[in-house]
Scaffold this active site. Structure first.
Site, mmCIF file in Angstrom:
data_model
loop_
_atom_site.group_PDB
_atom_site.id
_atom_site.type_symbol
_atom_site.label_atom_id
_atom_site.label_comp_id
_atom_site.label_asym_id
_atom_site.label_seq_id
_atom_site.Cartn_x
_atom_site.Cartn_y
_atom_site.Cartn_z
ATOM 1 C CG HIS A 61 -1.790 -1.134 1.360
ATOM 2 N ND1 HIS A 61 -2.427 -1.475 2.524
ATOM 3 C CD2 HIS A 61 -2.159 -2.046 0.466
ATOM 4 C CE1 HIS A 61 -3.125 -2.548 2.327
ATOM 5 N NE2 HIS A 61 -2.986 -2.916 1.089
ATOM 6 N NE ARG A 69 -4.899 -5.850 -12.918
ATOM 7 C CZ ARG A 69 -3.870 -5.339 -13.598
ATOM 8 N NH1 ARG A 69 -3.887 -4.076 -13.970
ATOM 9 N NH2 ARG A 69 -2.832 -6.095 -13.906
ATOM 10 N NE ARG A 88 -8.640 -9.478 -13.856
ATOM 11 C CZ ARG A 88 -7.427 -9.249 -13.359
ATOM 12 N NH1 ARG A 88 -6.378 -9.807 -13.916
ATOM 13 N NH2 ARG A 88 -7.279 -8.456 -12.322
ATOM 14 C CD GLU A 106 -4.170 -14.697 -14.878
ATOM 15 O OE1 GLU A 106 -3.430 -13.740 -14.643
ATOM 16 O OE2 GLU A 106 -5.353 -14.731 -14.495
ATOM 17 C CG ASN A 120 1.671 -8.876 -14.341
ATOM 18 O OD1 ASN A 120 2.577 -8.558 -15.092
ATOM 19 N ND2 ASN A 120 0.631 -8.083 -14.126
ATOM 20 C CG ASP A 121 -1.066 -14.084 -11.731
ATOM 21 O OD1 ASP A 121 -0.415 -14.152 -10.664
ATOM 22 O OD2 ASP A 121 -2.155 -13.482 -11.815
ATOM 23 N NE ARG A 138 1.361 -10.208 -9.528
ATOM 24 C CZ ARG A 138 0.269 -10.048 -10.260
ATOM 25 N NH1 ARG A 138 -0.358 -11.110 -10.733
ATOM 26 N NH2 ARG A 138 -0.175 -8.865 -10.554
ATOM 27 C CB CYS A 198 -3.618 -7.672 -20.480
ATOM 28 S SG CYS A 198 -4.021 -9.171 -19.584
#
Ligand code: PEP
Ligand code: MG
Length: 603
Positions: free
Chosen positions: A196, A303, A339, A438, A461-462, A472, A509
């Site tokens: 965060h 997202r 998504r 992914e 990413n995944d 990650r 993506c």
């Protein structure tokens, strides 16, 4: 440069900072073990609740401040803490300790918080590790109030000179109070791109490097520091040439920005005539406008997790449909790929009663959660169907590992379509349903998945995390997270070939598409649709317009033969260098703002 002056972490918020270090040992106050008389127990419970109320007020004020200084998404971090500090179960536990053990409110609160901290810390769950920062923030707030002490926040705007704050860990609450005029950089030992505090530092425009092991031992208070929030490099007591070099980097970045702005309205076509579709990844409503402004040809990844962030209940079907319409209206005639909820892993919002798991990224997440919870999934499907009327709205499923998952979703979509029609509700005639590739399983099954999917989108990413077994979000493994690894390249080729054999579109993506060298590689592998965070679009367009598709193809063919990610990068640098000034895309210099993948603040 000798190593003793050099520290490296993960660059989480771009920019160069140069100032004196302010080392912050941000510990907890010493809480004495204190008991109280039986006759004072009720007063002690009242004192507890008064302190909690004050903590809530303080957090509310912070939330307001963040709303103004950073944005809605960031302010939700504090909504999460506000919920947490009022947690009835936790407070009941503290009350019980006060009444049964005759403990003072602060002693009981400390005990209870310690118990929870140990439980979360030993769970091995990334999701709970993230929550520990929130727990620390609220524990400190409440305990200080109970002890009649005020927060010592040395950077809250009273500083006369510029500093770089060095701390073990930065909570969102601390980060947001930083005054940008005075704090020109942040360094912390803990934290990753998706923490965060990193998201906030980025929104506030403060250069930051996290995951810097041993920073508190190596940096002295008052020592001059130079940090680069993109490369993660830190130099203690930099020499004049090192400072000059940093200045040059900043100028280069500025030059590139001007050049990129000039190319914003030009078509995304390579010098030898290949048209590319460059779309935007939109995680938050605030990103719609930048995506439009940067010329996105639609949204390749919408997202939807933010719809649940910091909320106690799942948003209604109508609220979701309204949001999808709003996004689609911003991109008339262009596709918007919604998504479905990608919950789990490190994204479990308050609305969700998530189980504790030892391996959340290998656990109950994404499509698995949706299929197990039709009462959450069906309204989202209906919202997409309703918003798709007269618009090119498409639906994309995350973390698919099996063909039957897609078939089950298709069946569910047909049921909802029929139900909406029966109720006289207009629905999109034909909804494109695509699959995120992914997981290695999805790559291996790409030909079979292509037979039941309308399109593919590769989530690098995944895919990288699961293929290379590299978390990650783990700062210690950041240098192992290599999207150009030969193991990833081969999979990308497999997916592209499976999609083209089946005649379905395929896009990328994941963050890989926004990295200049990788973008050329992807072009060369035959991907013509790329979807990236809006700030990355202008540079991507410059690359597309500068590097011929034929050169990218030749480079990709050589890259597929390479043995290591480093070799791949060298091949790509050579290929791009022939067409574009490499200094412009030097990672140490000129990339536009990196936007970390959004993490739903957990509560
Ligand atoms: C990915 O995994 O590459 C992806 C695009 O999805 P997310 O980052 O949201 O997991
Ligand atoms: Mg993903």
């Amino acid at each position: 440069m000798t190593d003793s002056r050099r520290l490296v972490g993960v660059g989480v918020s771009p920019g160069v900072g140069f100032a004196a270090a302010m080392v912050v040992h941000w510990g907890f106050p010493e809480v004495p073990d204190r008991t109280v008389e039986e006759s004072d127990l009720e007063a002690e419970v009242l004192r507890l609740h008064a302190a909690v109320r004050e903590a809530v007020d303080g957090l509310e004020a912070l939330r307001e401040r963040v709303l103004v200084r950073a944005g809605v998404e960031e302010s939700r971090i504090f909504e999460a803490q506000i919920l947490m500090v009022q947690d009835p179960d936790f407070l009941a536990g503290v009350e019980l300790l006060i009444r049964k053990n005759q403990l003072s409110a602060e002693t009981a609160y400390e005990f209870k918080a310690l118990e929870l901290r140990n439980l979360w810390a030993s769970s091995g769950s990334a999701q709970l590790r993230e929550r520990l920062t929130d727990l620390t923030a609220i524990q400190r707030r409440v305990v200080l109030k109970l002890m009649g002490q005020t927060e010592r926040e040395p950077w809250s705007g009273t500083l006369g000179e510029q500093v770089i704050v060095v701390a073990h860990e930065l909570s969102p609450g601390l980060t947001v109070q930083l005054d940008r005029e005075h704090v020109v950089g942040l360094i912390s030992e803990e934290g990753t791109r998706t923490s965060h505090a990193a998201i906030l530092a980025h929104s506030l425009g403060i250069p930051a490097v996290m995951g810097v092991a041993g920073a508190l031992q190596r940096v002295r208070d008052g020592q001059m520091i130079l940090l680069d929030g993109r490369t993660g490099e830190i130099i203690l007591e930099p020499t004049r040439p090192e400072l000059e070099e940093a200045k040059t980097r900043l100028h280069r970045r500025h030059r590139l920005e001007l050049k990129l702005e000039a190319g914003l309205s030009a078509p995304a076509v390579t010098p030898d005539g290949r048209a590319m579709s460059l779309r935007g990844n939109v995680d938050l409503p605030e990103e719609i406008e930048p995506a439009v402004r940067h010329g996105a040809a639609g949204v390749g990844l919408l997202r939807t997790e933010f719809l649940l962030t910091g909320r106690a209940v799942v948003p209604s079907e109508t609220e979701q449909a309204d949001y999808f319409r709003r996004v689609a209206q911003a991109f008339p005639g262009q596709p918007v790929v919604v998504r479905t909820f990608d919950l789990g892993g490190d994204k479990f919002p308050a609305a969700f009663d998530a189980p504790l798991e030892a391996n959340p990224f290998l656990g109950w997440r994404s499509i698995r959660v949706c299929l197990d919870h039709p009462e959450i999934f069906r309204p989202q499907v209906r919202a997409v169907l309703r918003a798709a009327v007269g618009r090119d709205l498409r639906m994309m499923l995350p973390l698919i590992t099996r063909v039957d998952e897609v078939l089950r979703v298709r069946e569910l979509v047909e049921q909802e379509r029929a139900a909406l029609r029966a109720a006289g509700e207009p629905v999109g005639e034909r909804l494109s349903i695509g699959v995120m590739i992914e997981t290695p399983a999805a790559v291996i099954l790409a030909d079979r998945l292509a037979a039941v999917s309308d399109f593919f989108s590769v989530g690098t990413n995944d895919l990288t995390q699961y293929t290379l077994c590299v978390d990650r979000g783990n700062a210690r493994l950041a240098d192992r997270f290599r999207t150009e690894d030969p193991a990833i390249l081969r999979q990308l080729r497999t997916v592209q070939q499976a999609a083209s054999a089946a005649g379905i579109p395929v896009s990328i993506c994941g963050e890989m598409a926004s990295e200049p060298l990788s973008a050329v590689l992807l072009m060369g592998l035959g991907f013509v649709e790329l979807s990236v965070a809006p700030p990355a679009l202008p540079l991507l367009k410059l690359i597309v317009r500068s590097v011929p598709a034929a050169a990218a193809e030749a480079a990709a063919a050589r890259a597929l033969e390479a043995g290591t990610a480093d070799e791949v990068r060298e091949i790509l640098r050579a290929a791009i260098g022939a067409h574009l000034d490499l200094a412009l895309i030097d990672p140490a210099g000129a990339l536009p703002a990196y936007r970390p993948p959004t993490t739903i603040p957990s509560t």
